[in-house]
Structures are given as C-alpha cells and as structure tokens.
Design a protein around this motif. Sequence first.
Motif, PDB file in Angstrom:
ATOM      1  N   SER A  63       2.385 -59.128  24.884  1.00 39.80           N
ATOM      2  CA  SER A  63       2.213 -60.222  23.936  1.00 39.80           C
ATOM      3  C   SER A  63       3.126 -59.999  22.737  1.00 39.80           C
ATOM      4  O   SER A  63       3.447 -58.864  22.399  1.00 39.80           O
ATOM      5  CB  SER A  63       0.768 -60.298  23.449  1.00 39.80           C
ATOM      6  OG  SER A  63      -0.084 -60.677  24.497  1.00 39.80           O
ATOM      7  N   VAL A  64       3.511 -61.082  22.106  1.00 45.35           N
ATOM      8  CA  VAL A  64       4.304 -61.003  20.891  1.00 45.35           C
ATOM      9  C   VAL A  64       3.332 -60.893  19.726  1.00 45.35           C
ATOM     10  O   VAL A  64       2.395 -61.691  19.604  1.00 45.35           O
ATOM     11  CB  VAL A  64       5.210 -62.249  20.741  1.00 45.35           C
ATOM     12  CG1 VAL A  64       5.935 -62.231  19.409  1.00 45.35           C
ATOM     13  CG2 VAL A  64       6.194 -62.327  21.885  1.00 45.35           C
ATOM     14  N   SER A  65       3.552 -59.903  18.872  1.00 47.69           N
ATOM     15  CA  SER A  65       2.690 -59.689  17.723  1.00 47.69           C
ATOM     16  C   SER A  65       2.693 -60.923  16.823  1.00 47.69           C
ATOM     17  O   SER A  65       3.752 -61.447  16.478  1.00 47.69           O
ATOM     18  CB  SER A  65       3.176 -58.471  16.934  1.00 47.69           C
ATOM     19  OG  SER A  65       2.359 -58.254  15.818  1.00 47.69           O
ATOM     20  N   GLY A  66       1.525 -61.420  16.486  1.00 52.41           N
ATOM     21  CA  GLY A  66       1.404 -62.599  15.642  1.00 52.41           C
ATOM     22  C   GLY A  66       1.357 -63.891  16.432  1.00 52.41           C
ATOM     23  O   GLY A  66       1.161 -64.957  15.872  1.00 52.41           O
ATOM     24  N   ALA A  67       1.574 -63.798  17.744  1.00 51.01           N
ATOM     25  CA  ALA A  67       1.561 -64.984  18.600  1.00 51.01           C
ATOM     26  C   ALA A  67       0.750 -64.696  19.863  1.00 51.01           C
ATOM     27  O   ALA A  67       1.146 -65.060  20.973  1.00 51.01           O
ATOM     28  CB  ALA A  67       2.980 -65.394  18.957  1.00 51.01           C
ATOM     29  N   THR A  68      -0.379 -64.056  19.692  1.00 50.70           N
ATOM     30  CA  THR A  68      -1.188 -63.633  20.834  1.00 50.70           C
ATOM     31  C   THR A  68      -1.679 -64.806  21.662  1.00 50.70           C
ATOM     32  O   THR A  68      -1.622 -64.773  22.890  1.00 50.70           O
ATOM     33  CB  THR A  68      -2.390 -62.797  20.349  1.00 50.70           C
ATOM     34  OG1 THR A  68      -1.902 -61.727  19.545  1.00 50.70           O
ATOM     35  CG2 THR A  68      -3.190 -62.248  21.498  1.00 50.70           C
ATOM     36  N   VAL A  69      -2.134 -65.860  21.013  1.00 52.89           N
ATOM     37  CA  VAL A  69      -2.670 -67.015  21.732  1.00 52.89           C
ATOM     38  C   VAL A  69      -1.566 -67.686  22.546  1.00 52.89           C
ATOM     39  O   VAL A  69      -1.750 -67.997  23.728  1.00 52.89           O
ATOM     40  CB  VAL A  69      -3.330 -68.011  20.752  1.00 52.89           C
ATOM     41  CG1 VAL A  69      -3.730 -69.289  21.446  1.00 52.89           C
ATOM     42  CG2 VAL A  69      -4.545 -67.368  20.096  1.00 52.89           C
ATOM     43  N   THR A  70      -0.408 -67.901  21.948  1.00 50.47           N
ATOM     44  CA  THR A  70       0.717 -68.498  22.664  1.00 50.47           C
ATOM     45  C   THR A  70       1.171 -67.575  23.790  1.00 50.47           C
ATOM     46  O   THR A  70       1.466 -68.040  24.901  1.00 50.47           O
ATOM     47  CB  THR A  70       1.885 -68.784  21.703  1.00 50.47           C
ATOM     48  OG1 THR A  70       1.440 -69.723  20.717  1.00 50.47           O
ATOM     49  CG2 THR A  70       3.082 -69.352  22.431  1.00 50.47           C
ATOM     50  N   SER A  71       1.218 -66.277  23.537  1.00 47.46           N
ATOM     51  CA  SER A  71       1.629 -65.313  24.563  1.00 47.46           C
ATOM     52  C   SER A  71       0.701 -65.367  25.771  1.00 47.46           C
ATOM     53  O   SER A  71       1.157 -65.342  26.922  1.00 47.46           O
ATOM     54  CB  SER A  71       1.643 -63.892  23.996  1.00 47.46           C
ATOM     55  OG  SER A  71       2.578 -63.760  22.958  1.00 47.46           O
ATOM     56  N   ASP A  72      -0.602 -65.446  25.529  1.00 50.21           N
ATOM     57  CA  ASP A  72      -1.560 -65.512  26.630  1.00 50.21           C
ATOM     58  C   ASP A  72      -1.388 -66.799  27.438  1.00 50.21           C
ATOM     59  O   ASP A  72      -1.419 -66.776  28.670  1.00 50.21           O
ATOM     60  CB  ASP A  72      -2.994 -65.400  26.113  1.00 50.21           C
ATOM     61  CG  ASP A  72      -3.317 -64.008  25.593  1.00 50.21           C
ATOM     62  OD1 ASP A  72      -2.566 -63.052  25.898  1.00 50.21           O
ATOM     63  OD2 ASP A  72      -4.320 -63.879  24.853  1.00 50.21           O
TER      64      ASP A  72
END
Length: 154
Positions: free
Chosen positions: A128-137
């Motif tokens: 996951s990209v730090s700060g973009a966990t929801v988008t990464s998931d």
Amino acid sequence: MRRITLWLVSTVAVVVLLFSYRTSTMGAAAPNTPGVVAAAPGVVPNGPVPGSSAGSSGPSGATVVNGTVAQTRWGPVQVRVTISGSRITDVVALQVPNGNRRDREINGYAVPALHDEVLQAQSANIDSVSGATVTSDGYRRSLQAALDAAHFGS
C-alpha cells in the motif's frame, strides 16, 4: 466554585469543538457520480491500449482486461490491465476517488506509485502507498479481479 465553573465551561467548549470537526469537506463520492462511467469488467475485445489514441487496438498477443469496480470508503476504484505474453505491461486507473482536492492530491502521487509497484511485482501482491491505504486496497482488489478474469498466473 469559580474553578468548577471554568472547568465545566472549558469541557463543554472542547466537546462542542470535537463534535463539529469534519475530516473531509465532501465525504465519500457517490457511486452515481455524474460523468464517471464504470467500464464493464472483464476482457476488452480488441481493447484500446491504455495511453494510446482512442480506438486503437492492443498489440498482437496483448490482452486488455478491466477489473471490477471496488467500492471504497472514499469512492470507486477501477483499473485496466494490459497483459502481453506472461507479463503485465501496463495498468491504468480508470476510476479513483476524486470527491475533493485532497483526494486528487493523494491520488496524484499514489496511482503512479501503485502502477510502478504492479509492473515490478507482476502481480496484485503489492504494498500500500502510505497515506493512500483506502485507494491502495481498492486498486489491489480491482487489479486482482482483472488478473483473475485474464487467468493470469494460474
């Protein structure tokens, strides 16, 4: 008595401030956001190569597959993957949360990082990209659905 009154007024003021705090100005993007049309999931027959002119076909032997739309807390995420032979050659985000300026700012750095991770990992097993966990998931779920539809890695 004066201290108790001051303490009580301060406590009430803090509670009011906490309950009135908003973390996002727009909240989650509605699934029926005008102008955002989900691409049909699955293999795209004679699909366009992402990043090329509209209407062009993928290179011979390339398979273009749309992932399913992953509904996340902040809005829908959908990707399109291009597979050539036994390699993932490109991934394009068709939809990402864009309900406010902060969403666009986060996705401005998260989507390219996720793209690079996929090309390096050659799978949906990405960090996951730090700060973009929801988008990464959501990106990972949509990508895995596309890879499953293409029978990639199986």
